[in-house]
Design an enzyme around this catalytic site. Structure first.
Site, PDB file in Angstrom:
ATOM      1  N   GLU A  90       0.883  -1.177   0.034  1.00 45.99           N
ATOM      2  CA  GLU A  90      -0.129   0.126  -0.118  1.00 45.99           C
ATOM      3  C   GLU A  90       0.771   1.181   0.018  1.00 45.99           C
ATOM      4  O   GLU A  90       0.560   2.216  -0.461  1.00 45.99           O
ATOM      5  CB  GLU A  90      -0.964   0.006   1.194  1.00 45.99           C
TER       6      GLU A  90
ATOM      7  N   HIS B 107       9.269 -26.343  -0.192  1.00 48.58           N
ATOM      8  CA  HIS B 107       8.606 -27.539  -0.752  1.00 48.58           C
ATOM      9  C   HIS B 107       7.437 -27.086  -1.773  1.00 48.58           C
ATOM     10  O   HIS B 107       6.827 -27.806  -2.267  1.00 48.58           O
ATOM     11  CB  HIS B 107       8.094 -28.508   0.191  1.00 48.58           C
TER      12      HIS B 107
ATOM     13  N   LYS C  51     -13.126   1.919  -2.032  1.00 50.21           N
ATOM     14  CA  LYS C  51     -14.114   2.174  -0.848  1.00 50.21           C
ATOM     15  C   LYS C  51     -15.254   3.099  -1.394  1.00 50.21           C
ATOM     16  O   LYS C  51     -16.630   2.757  -1.273  1.00 50.21           O
ATOM     17  CB  LYS C  51     -13.392   2.916   0.368  1.00 50.21           C
TER      18      LYS C  51
HETATM   19  O1  PA5 Z   1      -3.514   1.327   5.808  1.00 52.46           O
HETATM   20  C1  PA5 Z   1      -4.613   1.744   5.628  1.00 52.46           C
HETATM   21  O2  PA5 Z   1      -4.743   2.999   5.954  1.00 52.46           O
HETATM   22  C2  PA5 Z   1      -5.795   0.950   5.175  1.00 52.46           C
HETATM   23  O3  PA5 Z   1      -5.552  -0.233   5.324  1.00 52.46           O
HETATM   24  C3  PA5 Z   1      -6.919   1.089   6.365  1.00 52.46           C
HETATM   25  O4  PA5 Z   1      -6.359   0.676   7.369  1.00 52.46           O
HETATM   26  C4  PA5 Z   1      -8.100   0.215   5.928  1.00 52.46           C
HETATM   27  O5  PA5 Z   1      -8.646   0.452   4.423  1.00 52.46           O
HETATM   28  C5  PA5 Z   1      -9.088   0.503   7.069  1.00 52.46           C
HETATM   29  O6  PA5 Z   1      -9.532   1.815   7.255  1.00 52.46           O
HETATM   30  P1  PA5 Z   1     -10.082   2.323   8.306  1.00 52.46           P
HETATM   31  O7  PA5 Z   1      -9.293   2.086   9.435  1.00 52.46           O
HETATM   32  O8  PA5 Z   1     -10.426   3.659   8.125  1.00 52.46           O
HETATM   33  O9  PA5 Z   1     -11.590   1.687   8.810  1.00 52.46           O
END
Ligand code: PA5
Length: 460
Positions: free
Chosen positions: A292, A325, A439
Site C-alpha cells: 500500500e 517444498h 471504498k
Molecule cells: O492502511 C490503511 O490505511 C488501510 O489499510 C486502512 O487501515 C483500511 O482500509 C481500514 O481503514 P479504516 O481504519 O479507516 O477503517
C-alpha cells in the site's frame, strides 16, 4: 529491558557472495550517497508531518490509559473481538499470532493470560456470523477499529454486532464496545459519542498500516496481558539505532538502500520468509505496509508517472520451511526478479530434542544436542545457501526470540525501512488513493449505481 538481540545480515546481497550480475558492490553506495542522505533527511531532518508522527507516536502513545482500559476489559470479559480491516486489524493479529501460545483460544481460562481473542477482518457471513452465533455475547467485548470511521466492512460488522447485543442486553450493549478511531467529525466517532461508548483516539496523521504501535495494536495486546512497555521499548531502540547517518551502521536504512539497488536491478518482487508460523500474520502486515505504501503512479510532488516509471515492488508472504517444498523451485530457477528477506529465530519459547530415530535416516549422532529449533535454523541456512549457489539475493534478520521487545523492533525496522524506501524511490509512502477509490466504488454500488454486466464469459 531484556536484551533481545536483532541482527541484520546483508552478506548474501553482495557481489562477493552471489556474483556481479545480481550482487551489490558496497562501493556503489558512494555513487548514491546524495540519495542516501536525502532518504535520511526525509525521515529525520526534514520530515513531513506523517513521518514525524510515526516516530513521535512512540513517545506520545498513552500507555497508562491503554493499560487501565485493558485491565477493566480483562476483568470483565471472556472474549475480545477486534472488528476492523487492513491496517486496523493486521497489527493486532500479528501481535496475537506471534505472542500467544499455540491453540490459545482452546485453553481453559486459567491457562490463558486473558480473554479469548479473535480478529475478524471478514464479512463472509459463513465466517463472521458463524463466529458471532457461537459466542456468549454477554461475556464478549468488541473493539471496533476504523480510522476513517466509515469503512463499509467494519461498519457492517459493528452495526450487526451492536444490534445483536442490543437485542440480548438492552441498553447495556454499550458496555460491550470500545471504539478506536480518529478524533474527527466522522460517522463512527459521532455515533460512539452520541451513545457514550468508550473511545480511544488514533493520531490523525498516523495511517492505518503505521498504527500498530498506537492503541490499535497496543490495546488488544494489553488485553491479552502482553508487556506493551516492552513493545514500545523495542521500537524505540530500533528508532534510536536508525538515527545514524552512517548507512553501514543503520540497519533499516541499509536494508532500504540495498533493496532500492536490487529494485533498480529488476528485483520487482519482495518475499518475506519467517522461519516460524508465529510470524505469518506479521508477514501479512508487512505485505500491506509494503504494497500500500509503495504502489504509486504519482511521484512525491504529485507528478504522474507513466509506464515503467511507475513504482511498485510486489510483496509476497510465505513461511519457512514449507515454502522450500512449494515455491523455492521458482525462486531458484525462475526469473531473476526477486529479493528475499529471511527472518530467523535463535530460541523458541517451546522446544524439544529431535527424535533419535532420525539418526537412522541421516547417520549416527546427527541429532545429538539438537532441537526442533536447531533444525529450523539449518533449514533456513540451507535455503540461503541454495540461493547463493543460484546467485540470487537474500538478506536475513535474526532475532534471539519472539517476545514483545523483538516484535517492537521488527515493526519499527520495517516501518523505517518503508519510509526510507519511499524517499529513495521518490514517492510518498503515506495515503492510499487507489484503495480509497474502491471504498467509494462500494458505497456507490450500495447506493444503486448500475453494475457493469459482463458479456464475455463461459457458463457451465
Ligand atoms: O492502511 C490503511 O490505511 C488501510 O489499510 C486502512 O487501515 C483500511 O482500509 C481500514 O481503514 P479504516 O481504519 O479507516 O477503517
Amino acid at each position: 529491558m531484556a536484551n533481545n538481540k536483532f541482527i541484520y545480515d546483508y552478506t548474501n546481497l553482495l557481489s562477493e557472495r552471489i556474483g556481479k550480475e545480481n550482487g551489490i558492490n558496497l562501493e556503489d553506495l558512494n555513487k548514491i550517497q546524495d540519495k542516501i542522505d536525502d532518504a535520511f533527511d526525509t525521515v529525520f531532518s526534514n520530515p513531513t508531518l506523517e513521518h514525524k508522527c510515526v516516530c513521535e507516536n512512540l513517545d506520545n502513545v498513552d500507555l497508562s490509559k491503554i493499560k487501565s482500559l485493558a485491565k477493566d476489559i480483562r476483568g470483565n470479559f471472556e472474549n475480545f473481538i477486534v472488528l476492523g480491516i487492513g491496517g486496523s486489524s493486521l497489527g493486532s493479529d500479528a501481535l496475537f499470532t506471534a505472542l500467544s501460545k499455540s491453540g490459545y483460544n482452546l485453553l481453559p481460562a486459567d491457562k490463558r493470560n486473558g480473554p479469548r481473542f479473535f480478529v475478524v477482518d471478514s464479512i463472509a457471513p459463513d465466517i463472521f456470523i458463524d463466529l458471532i452465533n457461537n459466542l456468549d455475547l454477554t461475556k464478549t467485548m468488541f473493539c471496533v477499529v476504523s480510522k476513517s470511521g466509515k469503512t463499509t466492512e467494519t461498519m457492517t460488522q459493528f452495526f450487526y454486532t451492536q444490534k445483536r447485543c442490543e437485542e440480548l442486553l438492552g441498553e447495556s450493549w454499550k458496555e460491550h464496545f470500545v471504539v478506536l478511531t480518529d478524533e474527527t467529525d466522522n460517522f463512527l466517532n459521532n455515533f460512539a459519542l452520541e451513545h457514550n461508548l468508550k473511545v480511544m483516539y488514533i493520531p490523525t496523521l498516523l495511517g492505518g498500516r503505521y498504527s500498530v504501535l498506537s492503541a490499535v495494536g497496543l490495546l488488544p495486546a494489553a488485553v491479552l496481558g502482553y508487556d506493551i512497555d516492552a513493545i514500545i521499548a523495542g521500537a524505540k531502540s530500533m528508532l534510536a539505532q536508525s538515527q545514524n547517518r552512517n548507512v553501514l551502521e543503520n540497519a533499516p536504512l541499509l536494508s532500504a538502500v540495498l533493496n532500492y539497488l536490487n529494485y533498480q536491478n529488476g528485483k520487482k518482487i519482495s518475499i518475506l520468509i519467517p522461519y516460524t508460523d508465529k510470524l505469518n500474520m506479521f508477514d501479512d502486515w508487512y505485505c500491506q505496509l509494503w504494497g500500500e505504501s509503495i504502489g504509486r503512479d504519482l511521484d512525491k510532488d504529485g507528478n504522474k508517472l507513466c509506464g515503467d516509471a511507475r513504482v511498485g515492488q510486489t510483496p509476497i508472504q510465505v513461511t519457512g520451511p514449507s515454502v522450500q517444498h512449494s515455491q523455492f523451485q521458482l525462486y531458484l530457477e525462475g526469473l531473476d526478479d526477486k529479493v528475499i528477506t529471511f527472518i530467523g529465530v535463535n530460541n523458541y519459547a517451546t522446544d524439544d530434542n529431535l527424535p533419535k530415530n532420525l539418526d537412522k535416516l541421516f547417520g549416527e549422532h546427527v541429532t545429538d544436542g539438537r532441537t526442533f529449533g536447531d533444525l529450523l535454523g539449518i533449514e533456513r541456512m540451507a535455503s540461503t545457501e541454495a540461493l547463493v549457489q543460484y546467485s540470487k539475493p537474500s538478506e536475513t534478520i535474526l532475532i534471539d526470540h519472539i517476545d514483545e521487545e523483538g516484535m517492537g523492533k521488527l515493526f519499527m525496522f520495517f516501518m523505517l525501512k518503508m519510509m526510507f524506501s519511499g524517499a529513495l524511490l521518490g514517492i510518498n509512502p503515506f495515503g492510499q488513493p487507489a484503495v480509497e477509490s474502491i471504498k467509494k466504488g462500494v458505497a456507490n454500488m450500495l447506493k444503486g449505481q448500475e453494475v457493469f454486466q459482463s458479456r464475455n464469459k463461459i457458463e457451465l
